[in-house]
Design a protein around this motif. Structure first.
Motif, PDB file in Angstrom:
ATOM      1  N   GLY A 106       0.797  -1.218   0.000  1.00 20.63           N
ATOM      2  CA  GLY A 106       0.000   0.000   0.000  1.00 20.63           C
ATOM      3  C   GLY A 106       0.829   1.268   0.000  1.00 20.63           C
ATOM      4  N   SER A 107       2.144   1.152   0.233  1.00 22.54           N
ATOM      5  CA  SER A 107       3.012   2.327   0.249  1.00 22.54           C
ATOM      6  C   SER A 107       3.738   2.545  -1.070  1.00 22.54           C
ATOM      7  CB  SER A 107       4.045   2.207   1.383  1.00 22.54           C
ATOM      8  OG  SER A 107       3.414   2.232   2.643  1.00 22.54           O
ATOM      9  N   MET A 108       3.646   1.584  -1.986  1.00 19.58           N
ATOM     10  CA  MET A 108       4.326   1.754  -3.263  1.00 19.58           C
ATOM     11  C   MET A 108       3.640   2.871  -4.062  1.00 19.58           C
ATOM     12  SD  MET A 108       6.652  -0.494  -2.759  1.00 19.58           S
ATOM     13  CE  MET A 108       6.442  -0.229  -0.997  1.00 19.58           C
ATOM     14  N   ASP A 109       4.418   3.650  -4.794  1.00 16.35           N
ATOM     15  CA  ASP A 109       3.962   4.829  -5.549  1.00 16.35           C
ATOM     16  C   ASP A 109       3.608   5.993  -4.630  1.00 16.35           C
ATOM     17  OD1 ASP A 109       4.324   3.745  -8.028  1.00 16.35           O
ATOM     18  OD2 ASP A 109       2.223   3.296  -8.396  1.00 16.35           O
ATOM     19  N   LYS A 110       3.747   5.817  -3.322  1.00 14.41           N
ATOM     20  CA  LYS A 110       3.395   6.877  -2.375  1.00 14.41           C
ATOM     21  C   LYS A 110       4.624   7.241  -1.549  1.00 14.41           C
ATOM     22  CE  LYS A 110      -1.269   4.962  -1.971  1.00 14.41           C
ATOM     23  NZ  LYS A 110      -2.243   4.325  -1.052  1.00 14.41           N
ATOM     24  N   HIS A 111       4.515   8.362  -0.839  1.00 19.39           N
ATOM     25  CA  HIS A 111       5.588   8.795   0.058  1.00 19.39           C
ATOM     26  C   HIS A 111       6.925   8.827  -0.680  1.00 19.39           C
ATOM     27  CE1 HIS A 111       2.475   8.063   3.004  1.00 19.39           C
ATOM     28  NE2 HIS A 111       2.475   6.779   2.734  1.00 19.39           N
ATOM     29  N   ARG A 112       6.866   9.370  -1.912  1.00 24.84           N
ATOM     30  CA  ARG A 112       8.076   9.479  -2.704  1.00 24.84           C
ATOM     31  C   ARG A 112       9.009  10.515  -2.082  1.00 24.84           C
ATOM     32  NH1 ARG A 112      10.193   6.488  -5.757  1.00 24.84           N
ATOM     33  NH2 ARG A 112      10.529   7.793  -7.567  1.00 24.84           N
ATOM     34  N   PRO A 113      10.338  10.312  -2.138  1.00 30.87           N
ATOM     35  CA  PRO A 113      10.997   9.206  -2.841  1.00 30.87           C
ATOM     36  C   PRO A 113      11.410   8.057  -1.929  1.00 30.87           C
ATOM     37  CG  PRO A 113      12.605  10.892  -2.317  1.00 30.87           C
ATOM     38  CD  PRO A 113      11.297  11.356  -1.721  1.00 30.87           C
ATOM     39  N   TYR A 114      10.787   7.926  -0.746  1.00 33.10           N
ATOM     40  CA  TYR A 114      11.259   6.913   0.192  1.00 33.10           C
ATOM     41  C   TYR A 114      10.995   5.490  -0.302  1.00 33.10           C
ATOM     42  CZ  TYR A 114      12.157   4.357   4.492  1.00 33.10           C
ATOM     43  OH  TYR A 114      12.653   3.471   5.406  1.00 33.10           O
ATOM     44  N   TYR A 115       9.773   5.252  -0.806  1.00 34.14           N
ATOM     45  CA  TYR A 115       9.409   3.904  -1.234  1.00 34.14           C
ATOM     46  C   TYR A 115       9.579   3.723  -2.737  1.00 34.14           C
ATOM     47  CZ  TYR A 115       7.383   2.968   3.367  1.00 34.14           C
ATOM     48  OH  TYR A 115       7.205   2.779   4.705  1.00 34.14           O
ATOM     49  N   LEU A 116       9.679   2.461  -3.124  1.00 39.76           N
ATOM     50  CA  LEU A 116       9.717   2.105  -4.538  1.00 39.76           C
ATOM     51  C   LEU A 116       8.395   2.455  -5.219  1.00 39.76           C
ATOM     52  CD1 LEU A 116      11.315  -1.445  -4.216  1.00 39.76           C
ATOM     53  CD2 LEU A 116      12.386   0.487  -5.395  1.00 39.76           C
ATOM     54  N   THR A 117       8.426   2.509  -6.539  1.00 35.55           N
ATOM     55  CA  THR A 117       7.206   2.616  -7.325  1.00 35.55           C
ATOM     56  C   THR A 117       6.974   1.286  -8.028  1.00 35.55           C
ATOM     57  OG1 THR A 117       8.274   3.332  -9.378  1.00 35.55           O
ATOM     58  CG2 THR A 117       7.738   5.039  -7.750  1.00 35.55           C
ATOM     59  N   TRP A 118       5.731   1.087  -8.473  1.00 33.49           N
ATOM     60  CA  TRP A 118       5.435  -0.164  -9.172  1.00 33.49           C
ATOM     61  C   TRP A 118       6.205  -0.254 -10.485  1.00 33.49           C
ATOM     62  CZ3 TRP A 118       3.806  -4.103  -6.675  1.00 33.49           C
ATOM     63  CH2 TRP A 118       2.961  -3.962  -5.588  1.00 33.49           C
ATOM     64  N   ARG A 119       6.491   0.879 -11.120  1.00 34.23           N
ATOM     65  CA  ARG A 119       7.294   0.837 -12.346  1.00 34.23           C
ATOM     66  C   ARG A 119       8.710   0.337 -12.042  1.00 34.23           C
ATOM     67  NH1 ARG A 119       6.399   4.267 -17.207  1.00 34.23           N
ATOM     68  NH2 ARG A 119       4.139   4.376 -17.424  1.00 34.23           N
ATOM     69  N   GLU A 120       9.275   0.819 -10.956  1.00 37.99           N
ATOM     70  CA  GLU A 120      10.612   0.349 -10.570  1.00 37.99           C
ATOM     71  C   GLU A 120      10.570  -1.134 -10.202  1.00 37.99           C
ATOM     72  OE1 GLU A 120      12.236   4.604  -8.754  1.00 37.99           O
ATOM     73  OE2 GLU A 120      11.267   3.142  -7.431  1.00 37.99           O
ATOM     74  N   ILE A 121       9.531  -1.524  -9.476  1.00 37.46           N
ATOM     75  CA  ILE A 121       9.393  -2.928  -9.082  1.00 37.46           C
ATOM     76  C   ILE A 121       9.282  -3.827 -10.310  1.00 37.46           C
ATOM     77  CG2 ILE A 121       7.809  -4.564  -7.973  1.00 37.46           C
ATOM     78  CD1 ILE A 121       7.200  -2.236  -5.959  1.00 37.46           C
ATOM     79  N   GLU A 122       8.465  -3.418 -11.282  1.00 35.44           N
ATOM     80  CA  GLU A 122       8.313  -4.231 -12.492  1.00 35.44           C
ATOM     81  C   GLU A 122       9.624  -4.320 -13.260  1.00 35.44           C
ATOM     82  OE1 GLU A 122       5.088  -2.239 -14.384  1.00 35.44           O
ATOM     83  OE2 GLU A 122       3.582  -3.026 -12.973  1.00 35.44           O
ATOM     84  N   ARG A 123      10.375  -3.228 -13.299  1.00 36.17           N
ATOM     85  CA  ARG A 123      11.679  -3.260 -13.963  1.00 36.17           C
ATOM     86  C   ARG A 123      12.645  -4.189 -13.210  1.00 36.17           C
ATOM     87  NH1 ARG A 123      14.545   0.752 -16.815  1.00 36.17           N
ATOM     88  NH2 ARG A 123      12.485   1.503 -17.472  1.00 36.17           N
ATOM     89  N   MET A 124      12.638  -4.115 -11.899  1.00 33.92           N
ATOM     90  CA  MET A 124      13.515  -4.966 -11.094  1.00 33.92           C
ATOM     91  C   MET A 124      13.151  -6.442 -11.263  1.00 33.92           C
ATOM     92  SD  MET A 124      13.519  -2.486  -7.730  1.00 33.92           S
ATOM     93  CE  MET A 124      14.704  -3.338  -6.686  1.00 33.92           C
ATOM     94  N   HIS A 125      11.850  -6.720 -11.262  1.00 38.26           N
ATOM     95  CA  HIS A 125      11.407  -8.104 -11.461  1.00 38.26           C
ATOM     96  C   HIS A 125      11.832  -8.612 -12.830  1.00 38.26           C
ATOM     97  CE1 HIS A 125       8.936 -11.686 -11.344  1.00 38.26           C
ATOM     98  NE2 HIS A 125       8.324 -11.309 -12.454  1.00 38.26           N
ATOM     99  N   GLY A 126      11.727  -7.760 -13.840  1.00 33.38           N
ATOM    100  CA  GLY A 126      12.108  -8.166 -15.186  1.00 33.38           C
ATOM    101  C   GLY A 126      13.584  -8.453 -15.343  1.00 33.38           C
TER     102      GLY A 126
END
Length: 554
Positions: A206-226
């Motif tokens: 629930g914190s992803m894409d929020k409280h930037r720049p502390y947490y990851l974003t889903w775009r970063e997560i998808e890139r990391m997973h890839g």
């Protein structure tokens, strides 16, 4: 005869293109000429005649597609700038030849194949002053130390394969990262790639894409997973916090506490608590799957080193029962029972990790990891390995067991030590023999324990003239002994049977009704005196070796 020139009004002369370029045309014959344009093949070019509308539609569509593509590219650039932090240049730590020699030494003697050890990191950040955040250079040193000591890393799938009964891997670690901080993308990703290692992140989804720049974003997560370097598991959707739990304002972790409903002036009911927790946990799974990743099979307890941890790691707590409904494996940094990754921890569904903090040196980390690598039950003279005895020693130091007890009146009257408690979790099918001396006149006693920290630890207690067999602290057998100041105790540990011999003659035995995969464990020694100033018993010549008959039966 004079030539008569017909005068025409210049206003009736126009210039018109009939398909052969511009030419003068008189209004009087304009309609006549244009009427023959089609018959002469004129007007059949692009955009004229019957082709004009399809061509115009096509050109319009092409124009629109260019505009849309340009707009989409612009939108993508905007979203990338907003939701993709730039990665920092790769950091290289300063590592000396002496470092590498020391780290190599710490891997010597450990088994080549053993259950993996799980490590916890939190953040990698260049500027953070948090005790949980490593600098990129420190993180590089930690990974270099692991690599030099002979450890490899596992993916989440490889780890769960072992925990589900798969083969024991090469000496390895599972690198886990709690919360999902943006520093893992900015700094840790390139360092991980440098070492050809894998990492597993437990997301507060629930914190992803929020409280930037502390947490990851889903775009970063998808890139990391890839990239194939990262796996993603659950750390709740929105329960990584503290909430009010009673009318007086006390707070606690929402995972393990019924919350205070201020508007209604009461606590949640058990049913409300269960519904709230399951909704959150299921939501975290949905978030991860919804972004194209496998459903998580592991869960890391929030505040496993803080509020509520006594409930979070309790096998009988309601939170643990709820977690089991969704996650086969639960991770914690602190547990009331040492349960590093092993067959027994797989059966219990709980894994204790090694936490790496900002102040943790590579040597400290390797020492801690080495203490948790599972070793075989084959040890000669473990009493000389004072560094390998853990557990509660009641402020006495290990010398109390080997004839070096303090003489102070303040010396406690009881001492206990476990041999490699974290790395003997799966021990079974072994025997332990010890000689216990200085038993005096019956005012002191000593004990040899086996199946340490299991569902039913077994203990053989000896005094000058009696032997007692305890199962989980309860007496199950007793026999008198020939009065002596020294006795030899041998204990054989099978899958469910424990048999003890004292001086090669007196036999005590017990068959457990607990599941055999919850009865494994190592060796404990205990010592006690009845009055301050009494002689402490002395342990001599302890040896541990595998049994030929692993059932432990006679």
């Amino acid at each position: 005869m004079a030539l008569k020139i017909e005068q025409r009004d210049p206003h009736v002369v126009v210039v018109h293109d009939h398909g052969n370029g511009p030419e003068p045309c008189f209004r009087s014959d304009y309609a006549h000429k244009t009427g023959h344009d089609h018959s002469r093949g004129r007007g059949l070019g692009w955009g004229r005649g019957w082709t004009q509308w399809p061509v115009r539609v096509l050109l319009g569509a092409l124009t629109l597609s260019v505009v849309l593509a340009s707009g989409a590219a612009g939108l993508e650039r905007y979203l990338s700038r907003k939701y993709m932090s730039p990665q920092a240049p790769l950091s290289h730590a300063s590592i000396t030849a002496a470092d590498r020699v020391d780290w190599t030494r710490q891997g010597v003697g450990l088994p080549d194949h053993a259950p993996p050890v799980v490590l916890t990191f939190h953040d990698v950040n260049k500027k953070s002053t948090s005790p949980y955040a490593l600098t990129p250079q420190s993180f590089d040193r930690q990974l270099t130390a692991l690599e030099t000591a002979g450890y490899r890393t596992l993916s989440a799938k490889q780890f769960t394969n072992y925990m589900n009964g798969g083969p024991t891997p090469r000496r390895s670690v599972l690198l886990t990262f709690d919360d999902g901080t943006d520093g893992l993308w900015k700094f840790a990703d390139r360092i991980l790639a440098k070492h050809h290692m894998r990492g597993t992140i437990f997301l507060i989804t629930g914190s992803m894409d929020k409280h930037r720049p502390y947490y990851l974003t889903w775009r970063e997560i998808e890139r990391m997973h890839g990239s194939g370097r990262w796996d993603f598991q659950s750390h709740t959707r929105a329960m990584h916090s503290v909430k009010q739990v009673d009318a007086t304002g006390n707070t606690g972790a929402p995972l393990v506490n019924r919350l205070w409903l201020a508007d209604e002036g009461r606590r949640e009911t058990p049913a409300e608590y269960r519904a709230r927790v399951l909704h959150d946990l299921a939501g975290s799974v949905k978030d991860i799957v919804g972004h194209g990743m496998p459903a998580p099979t592991m869960f890391a307890v929030p505040f496993s080193d803080g509020p509520g941890r006594q409930d979070a790691d309790s096998t009988d707590s309601q939170a643990r029962h709820l977690l089991k409904e969704l996650f086969p494996l639960v991770m914690t940094d602190h547990s009331s029972v040492p349960l590093t990754a092993s067959r027994r921890s797989a059966s219990a569904g709980l894994v204790q990790r090694v936490e790496v903090m900002a102040k943790t040196t590579p040597d400290e980390m390797l020492t801690d990891v080495g203490q948790k690598v599972q070793v075989p039950a084959d040890v000669r003279g473990p009493l000389s390995e004072t560094e390998n005895w853990g557990g509660r020693q009641t402020r006495t130091g290990f010398g109390v067991f080997v004839g070096k007890a303090p003489k102070s009146p303040q010396t406690p009257r009881y001492a206990k030590a476990d041999y490699r408690p974290d790395s003997s979790v799966d021990w079974t099918g072994y025997g332990a023999t010890v000689v216990i001396g200085s038993l005096g006149n019956g005012t002191n006693q000593a004990a040899l324990g086996v199946r340490t920290n299991s569902k039913e630890p077994m203990t053989v207690v000896v005094t000058r003239n009696r032997a007692i067999l305890l199962a989980n602290g309860y007496k199950v057998a007793t026999q008198p002994l020939d009065p002596r100041s020294e006795h030899t105790v041998t204990v054989k540990v099978g899958s469910d049977t424990t048999t003890a011999y004292i001086d090669g003659q007196v036999k005590l035995s017990h068959v457990s009704d607990q599941p055999s995969d919850q009865l494994t464990g190592g060796v404990t020694i205990r010592s006690g005196i009845n009055r301050a100033g009494n002689q402490w018993p002395v342990f001599k010549g302890l040896d541990i070796s595998p049994l030929k008959d692993t059932r432990g039966r006679e």
